[in-house]
Motif scaffolding. Structure first.
Motif, mmCIF file in Angstrom:
data_model
loop_
_atom_site.group_PDB
_atom_site.id
_atom_site.type_symbol
_atom_site.label_atom_id
_atom_site.label_comp_id
_atom_site.label_asym_id
_atom_site.label_seq_id
_atom_site.Cartn_x
_atom_site.Cartn_y
_atom_site.Cartn_z
ATOM 1 N N GLN A 61 -26.392 107.748 120.157
ATOM 2 C CA GLN A 61 -27.075 106.881 121.114
ATOM 3 C C GLN A 61 -26.476 107.082 122.497
ATOM 4 N N ALA A 62 -27.317 107.160 123.501
ATOM 5 C CA ALA A 62 -26.848 107.385 124.865
ATOM 6 C C ALA A 62 -26.122 106.167 125.403
ATOM 7 N N GLN A 63 -25.029 106.426 126.134
ATOM 8 C CA GLN A 63 -24.322 105.381 126.842
ATOM 9 C C GLN A 63 -24.924 105.217 128.230
ATOM 10 N N LEU A 64 -24.415 104.249 128.976
ATOM 11 C CA LEU A 64 -24.867 104.074 130.348
ATOM 12 C C LEU A 64 -24.462 105.293 131.171
ATOM 13 N N PRO A 65 -25.247 105.647 132.216
ATOM 14 C CA PRO A 65 -24.917 106.798 133.051
ATOM 15 C C PRO A 65 -23.522 106.672 133.650
ATOM 16 N N SER A 66 -22.851 107.815 133.766
ATOM 17 C CA SER A 66 -21.526 107.845 134.384
ATOM 18 C C SER A 66 -21.434 109.051 135.295
ATOM 19 N N SER A 67 -20.432 109.048 136.136
ATOM 20 C CA SER A 67 -20.274 110.147 137.097
ATOM 21 C C SER A 67 -19.976 111.462 136.402
ATOM 22 N N THR A 138 -19.300 114.562 125.245
ATOM 23 C CA THR A 138 -19.260 115.107 126.605
ATOM 24 C C THR A 138 -20.525 114.753 127.384
ATOM 25 N N LEU A 139 -21.652 114.682 126.681
ATOM 26 C CA LEU A 139 -22.922 114.357 127.325
ATOM 27 C C LEU A 139 -23.135 112.855 127.491
ATOM 28 N N GLY A 140 -22.168 112.052 127.037
ATOM 29 C CA GLY A 140 -22.288 110.607 127.206
ATOM 30 C C GLY A 140 -22.955 109.897 126.051
ATOM 31 N N PHE A 141 -22.898 110.478 124.845
ATOM 32 C CA PHE A 141 -23.493 109.865 123.659
ATOM 33 C C PHE A 141 -22.412 109.378 122.717
ATOM 34 N N VAL A 142 -22.702 108.313 121.975
ATOM 35 C CA VAL A 142 -21.781 107.800 120.965
ATOM 36 C C VAL A 142 -22.459 107.869 119.599
ATOM 37 N N PHE A 143 -21.671 108.126 118.574
ATOM 38 C CA PHE A 143 -22.180 108.260 117.213
ATOM 39 C C PHE A 143 -22.794 106.939 116.748
ATOM 40 N N GLN A 144 -23.972 107.040 116.116
ATOM 41 C CA GLN A 144 -24.668 105.855 115.634
ATOM 42 C C GLN A 144 -24.810 105.829 114.120
ATOM 43 N N SER A 145 -25.260 106.929 113.509
ATOM 44 C CA SER A 145 -25.483 106.917 112.062
ATOM 45 C C SER A 145 -25.524 108.337 111.520
#
Length: 227
Positions: A61-67, A138-145
């Motif tokens: 799942q995508a996280q909030l945008p970051s720099s 690295t792309l700003g995603f966190v593991f969901q399932s």
């Protein structure tokens, strides 16, 4: 472990990408007799019979945008057309000796008023090898399932039809085991991403829906969370 090499475009502006869309329908049946009826009809009415399916899928799942992910945020905004980051689905074919991954980005489906028959959503696919968790992070995603799907794949024209069950996780041994044949069988019919010809994709899915009429109800409302 080395980061995977992925041939996937990351545009600087949304105008640089012509968004591809996939179309899909979903359904399910429960019981070995119901499954056998679906299997037999697809075997008789599709091309080249069936092939075995056993895949591992991880959803991020995508996280909030970051720099640190500026390029990807521009890319995801172009994918969805509304600034929402897509889901990242990483799929590994366990029957392939190379155990490579297919990385798919999926945007939010178009509203039913635009496509009432099938789910139509932004999507892109690419092959990769290596540390998928690190790549997604690295792309700003966190593991969901994580799920393991086992069953059969059929093809008819541009449509791929997967008929599968979800492996059952055995907590005592921390392993994934085959589900009994009486358990739920999921059916997904999907077209490849395209930048043109969405009506043709939907028409091809309608043909599959009509082919299975009376055995399973394929529609856009039957989508399940593990897809």
């Amino acid at each position: 472990m080395a980061m995977p090499t992925v041939n996937l475009p990351y545009p600087q502006t949304s105008q640089q990408l012509q968004t591809p869309y996939e179309a899909c329908l979903y359904g399910s049946v429960t019981g070995s007799d119901e499954f056998r009826s679906v299997f037999d009809r697809l075997t008789l009415r599709t091309e080249n019979g069936s092939s075995h399916l056993h895949v591992r899928e991880m959803i991020f799942q995508a996280q909030l945008p970051s720099s640190s992910s500026t390029n990807f945020n521009a890319y995801s905004a172009a994918m969805t057309g509304d600034g929402n980051t897509p889901t990242l689905v990483c799929r590994q074919d366990l029957l392939d000796d190379k155990k490579s991954w297919i990385i798919s980005t999926r945007g939010r489906p178009e509203p039913p008023r635009l496509h009432p028959i099938a789910i139509v959503r932004p999507a892109m696919h690419a092959r990769a090898n290596g540390d998928i968790h690190g790549f997604a992070s690295t792309l700003g995603f966190v593991f969901q399932s994580e799920t393991y799907k086992r069953g059969f794949t059929f093809g008819k024209g541009m449509v791929t039809i997967n008929v599968y069950q979800l492996d059952v996780h055995a907590t005592e041994t921390d392993t994934w085991e085959k589900a009994p044949e009486e358990a739920t069988w999921y059916i997904e019919a999907k077209t490849p991403p395209t930048t043109v010809g969405i009506p043709q994709s939907v028409d091809a899915l309608v043909e599959i829906r009509d082919l299975l009429k009376g055995l399973v109800d394929l529609n856009r409302d039957n989508i399940v969370s593990h897809t």
